[in-house]
Design a protein around this motif. Structure first.
Motif, PDB file in Angstrom:
ATOM      1  N   LEU A   1       0.835  -1.203   0.000  1.00 33.63           N
ATOM      2  CA  LEU A   1       0.000   0.000   0.000  1.00 33.63           C
ATOM      3  C   LEU A   1       0.872   1.257   0.000  1.00 33.63           C
ATOM      4  N   GLY A   2       2.069   1.129   0.554  1.00 38.80           N
ATOM      5  CA  GLY A   2       3.015   2.235   0.482  1.00 38.80           C
ATOM      6  C   GLY A   2       3.385   2.541  -0.962  1.00 38.80           C
ATOM      7  N   GLY A   3       3.441   1.496  -1.796  1.00 40.25           N
ATOM      8  CA  GLY A   3       3.703   1.697  -3.219  1.00 40.25           C
ATOM      9  C   GLY A   3       2.566   2.441  -3.908  1.00 40.25           C
ATOM     10  N   PHE A   4       1.328   2.152  -3.484  1.00 41.06           N
ATOM     11  CA  PHE A   4       0.180   2.886  -4.030  1.00 41.06           C
ATOM     12  C   PHE A   4       0.320   4.372  -3.728  1.00 41.06           C
ATOM     13  N   LEU A   5       0.708   4.707  -2.496  1.00 41.35           N
ATOM     14  CA  LEU A   5       0.892   6.107  -2.122  1.00 41.35           C
ATOM     15  C   LEU A   5       2.022   6.745  -2.921  1.00 41.35           C
ATOM     16  N   PHE A   6       3.077   5.977  -3.147  1.00 37.00           N
ATOM     17  CA  PHE A   6       4.190   6.426  -3.992  1.00 37.00           C
ATOM     18  C   PHE A   6       3.649   6.809  -5.366  1.00 37.00           C
ATOM     19  N   GLY A   7       2.902   5.898  -5.990  1.00 40.61           N
ATOM     20  CA  GLY A   7       2.387   6.144  -7.328  1.00 40.61           C
ATOM     21  C   GLY A   7       1.411   7.306  -7.370  1.00 40.61           C
ATOM     22  N   TYR A   8       0.505   7.357  -6.389  1.00 37.57           N
ATOM     23  CA  TYR A   8      -0.481   8.437  -6.353  1.00 37.57           C
ATOM     24  C   TYR A   8       0.200   9.789  -6.195  1.00 37.57           C
ATOM     25  N   ASP A   9       1.115   9.873  -5.252  1.00 30.96           N
ATOM     26  CA  ASP A   9       1.791  11.146  -4.976  1.00 30.96           C
ATOM     27  C   ASP A   9       2.598  11.616  -6.184  1.00 30.96           C
ATOM     28  N   THR A  10       3.138  10.663  -6.932  1.00 31.28           N
ATOM     29  CA  THR A  10       3.938  11.009  -8.102  1.00 31.28           C
ATOM     30  C   THR A  10       3.070  11.512  -9.251  1.00 31.28           C
ATOM     31  N   ALA A  11       1.954  10.830  -9.509  1.00 31.04           N
ATOM     32  CA  ALA A  11       1.150  11.122 -10.695  1.00 31.04           C
ATOM     33  C   ALA A  11       0.099  12.203 -10.482  1.00 31.04           C
ATOM     34  N   VAL A  12      -0.340  12.413  -9.241  1.00 33.31           N
ATOM     35  CA  VAL A  12      -1.448  13.353  -9.002  1.00 33.31           C
ATOM     36  C   VAL A  12      -1.096  14.767  -9.427  1.00 33.31           C
ATOM     37  N   ILE A  13       0.188  15.083  -9.420  1.00 40.71           N
ATOM     38  CA  ILE A  13       0.631  16.434  -9.759  1.00 40.71           C
ATOM     39  C   ILE A  13       0.223  16.822 -11.173  1.00 40.71           C
ATOM     40  N   SER A  14       0.103  15.807 -12.053  1.00 38.35           N
ATOM     41  CA  SER A  14      -0.152  16.069 -13.467  1.00 38.35           C
ATOM     42  C   SER A  14      -1.473  16.790 -13.711  1.00 38.35           C
ATOM     43  N   GLY A  15      -2.478  16.508 -12.885  1.00 41.22           N
ATOM     44  CA  GLY A  15      -3.789  17.119 -13.086  1.00 41.22           C
ATOM     45  C   GLY A  15      -3.929  18.495 -12.475  1.00 41.22           C
ATOM     46  N   THR A  16      -2.896  18.929 -11.746  1.00 42.20           N
ATOM     47  CA  THR A  16      -3.001  20.202 -11.015  1.00 42.20           C
ATOM     48  C   THR A  16      -2.156  21.316 -11.614  1.00 42.20           C
ATOM     49  N   ILE A  17      -1.286  20.978 -12.558  1.00 43.10           N
ATOM     50  CA  ILE A  17      -0.300  21.948 -13.042  1.00 43.10           C
ATOM     51  C   ILE A  17      -0.947  23.207 -13.598  1.00 43.10           C
ATOM     52  N   ALA A  18      -1.894  23.057 -14.507  1.00 42.41           N
ATOM     53  CA  ALA A  18      -2.506  24.223 -15.159  1.00 42.41           C
ATOM     54  C   ALA A  18      -3.213  25.119 -14.153  1.00 42.41           C
ATOM     55  N   ARG A  19      -3.933  24.515 -13.214  1.00 39.77           N
ATOM     56  CA  ARG A  19      -4.711  25.297 -12.259  1.00 39.77           C
ATOM     57  C   ARG A  19      -3.830  25.997 -11.231  1.00 39.77           C
ATOM     58  N   VAL A  20      -2.804  25.309 -10.767  1.00 42.96           N
ATOM     59  CA  VAL A  20      -1.874  25.928  -9.815  1.00 42.96           C
ATOM     60  C   VAL A  20      -1.096  27.052 -10.493  1.00 42.96           C
ATOM     61  N   THR A  21      -0.685  26.826 -11.740  1.00 39.23           N
ATOM     62  CA  THR A  21       0.043  27.847 -12.489  1.00 39.23           C
ATOM     63  C   THR A  21      -0.810  29.095 -12.669  1.00 39.23           C
ATOM     64  N   GLN A  22      -2.077  28.902 -12.990  1.00 36.79           N
ATOM     65  CA  GLN A  22      -2.977  30.037 -13.194  1.00 36.79           C
ATOM     66  C   GLN A  22      -3.267  30.777 -11.884  1.00 36.79           C
ATOM     67  N   LEU A  23      -3.504  30.027 -10.797  1.00 39.68           N
ATOM     68  CA  LEU A  23      -3.855  30.647  -9.520  1.00 39.68           C
ATOM     69  C   LEU A  23      -2.704  31.465  -8.943  1.00 39.68           C
ATOM     70  N   PHE A  24      -1.504  30.891  -8.975  1.00 37.91           N
ATOM     71  CA  PHE A  24      -0.355  31.563  -8.355  1.00 37.91           C
ATOM     72  C   PHE A  24       0.499  32.333  -9.369  1.00 37.91           C
ATOM     73  N   GLN A  25       0.041  32.384 -10.621  1.00 42.31           N
ATOM     74  CA  GLN A  25       0.750  33.135 -11.672  1.00 42.31           C
ATOM     75  C   GLN A  25       2.227  32.706 -11.757  1.00 42.31           C
ATOM     76  N   LEU A  26       2.435  31.425 -11.946  1.00 36.18           N
ATOM     77  CA  LEU A  26       3.787  30.882 -11.982  1.00 36.18           C
ATOM     78  C   LEU A  26       4.422  31.086 -13.345  1.00 36.18           C
ATOM     79  N   ASP A  27       5.716  31.387 -13.348  1.00 38.65           N
ATOM     80  CA  ASP A  27       6.442  31.394 -14.612  1.00 38.65           C
ATOM     81  C   ASP A  27       6.937  29.972 -14.900  1.00 38.65           C
ATOM     82  N   THR A  28       7.643  29.789 -15.995  1.00 44.28           N
ATOM     83  CA  THR A  28       8.064  28.449 -16.409  1.00 44.28           C
ATOM     84  C   THR A  28       8.963  27.791 -15.373  1.00 44.28           C
TER      85      THR A  28
END
Length: 304
Positions: free
Chosen positions: A19-46
């Motif tokens: 189950l620790g491996g599941f958390l590893f995988g989730y924590d690694t991949a979940v970032i992919s769905g948040t990039i656009a929204r976090v970038t827009q909210l915090f006005q991030l540069d490249t």
């Protein structure tokens, strides 16, 4: 001997650790769905966007460096508990963070959890496993990592679909986490499997090998007896493990130059290098962004 093995118990121990491996995988991949929204909210540069995506790797390096020390000093079980606490803290912190700096700090904390669990979970599985099943049981950890990737993508997809459906929640902070700033919910949902991991660890025993190293033979025999369903076999395994520990010598770099070992090391290193050069990490992190740039909507990009 196969017929006396408590295979159900062995599977339970392995699945809990995996189950620790599941958390590893989730924590690694979940970032992919948040990039656009976090970038827009915090006005991030490249550069800031890249730091947001990759900062967890810094934590992973720290986690890997200390995982062996922690597991040797505190035991495999307590070290897994620590990793579960790190994952839970990271998930809650990311969901409730006030600014970008806090978000990065909590992502790094999650990265430390990744580094720790990537060492201790497969180690625990290998130490509780029966020899003839060890390879297959340890592979459960890698399977769990892949399931974690899939779980992250599916949860991201469902949460985004819910947020875009026009639903409004009566509680302000829940509305913020799951609707208006849905990326918080994506990162925060890791709390559920992390808490499950934390709780269920208390239902598994310590590694018999670690107990033997610490001179706690009676506890080790009790655990081995439950695994092998035989006190005789448990004592035999105790003697065998002690014999191996006694015969262990200090590692020497010259051993790596022996023909068979050197060939195996080179093959392993080449596979690891090719695994990175193939670019799989870029797809894990930026897959949805790639699909969005290809013309798909946010929800469709997460689905694909």
């Amino acid at each position: 001997m196969k017929s006396t093995i408590n295979f159900g118990y062995l599977i339970f121990l392995s699945v809990v650790a995996a189950l620790g491996g599941f958390l590893f995988g989730y924590d690694t991949a979940v970032i992919s769905g948040t990039i656009a929204r976090v970038t827009q909210l915090f006005q991030l540069d490249t550069l800031q966007q890249g730091w947001y995506v990759g900062c967890a790797l810094v934590g992973s390096i720290v986690g890997v460096l200390f995982a062996g020390i922690l597991s040797d000093k505190l035991g495999r079980k307590l070290t897994m508990v620590i990793s579960a606490v790190l994952f839970s803290t990271s998930a809650l912190g990311c969901a409730l963070c006030a600014d970008f700096s806090q978000l990065v700090i909590y992502r790094i904390i999650g990265g430390v959890g990744i580094g720790v669990v990537s060492i201790v979970s497969p180690l625990y599985i290998s130490e509780v496993s029966v020899a003839q099943y060890r390879g297959r049981l340890v592979s459960l950890y890698q399977l769990a990592v892949t399931v974690g990737f899939l779980g992250a993508y599916l949860i991201n997809y469902q949460l985004l679909a819910w947020a875009e459906s026009g639903t409004q929640l009566s509680v302000d902070w829940l509305n913020k986490v799951f609707i208006t700033e849905v990326w918080r919910g994506m990162l925060g949902m890791e709390t559920l499997p992390a808490i499950l991991f934390f709780i269920i660890i208390f239902f598994i025993p310590e590694s018999p090998r670690w107990l033997i190293v610490r001179g706690k033979d009676l506890k080790a025999v009790n655990i081995l007896e439950r695994i092998y369903n035989s006190i005789t076999e448990a004592k035999s395994q105790l003697k065998e493990t002690k014999s191996v520990l006694t015969s262990e010598t200090r590692s020497e770099w010259s051993l790596l130059m022996k023909p068979g070992i050197f060939k195996a090391v080179i093959i392993g290193v080449c596979i690891a290098i090719l695994g990175q050069f193939m670019g799989v990490n870029a797809v894990l992190y930026y897959g949805p962004s790639i699909f969005e740039n290809a013309g798909l909507s946010g929800g469709d990009s997460l689905f694909y």
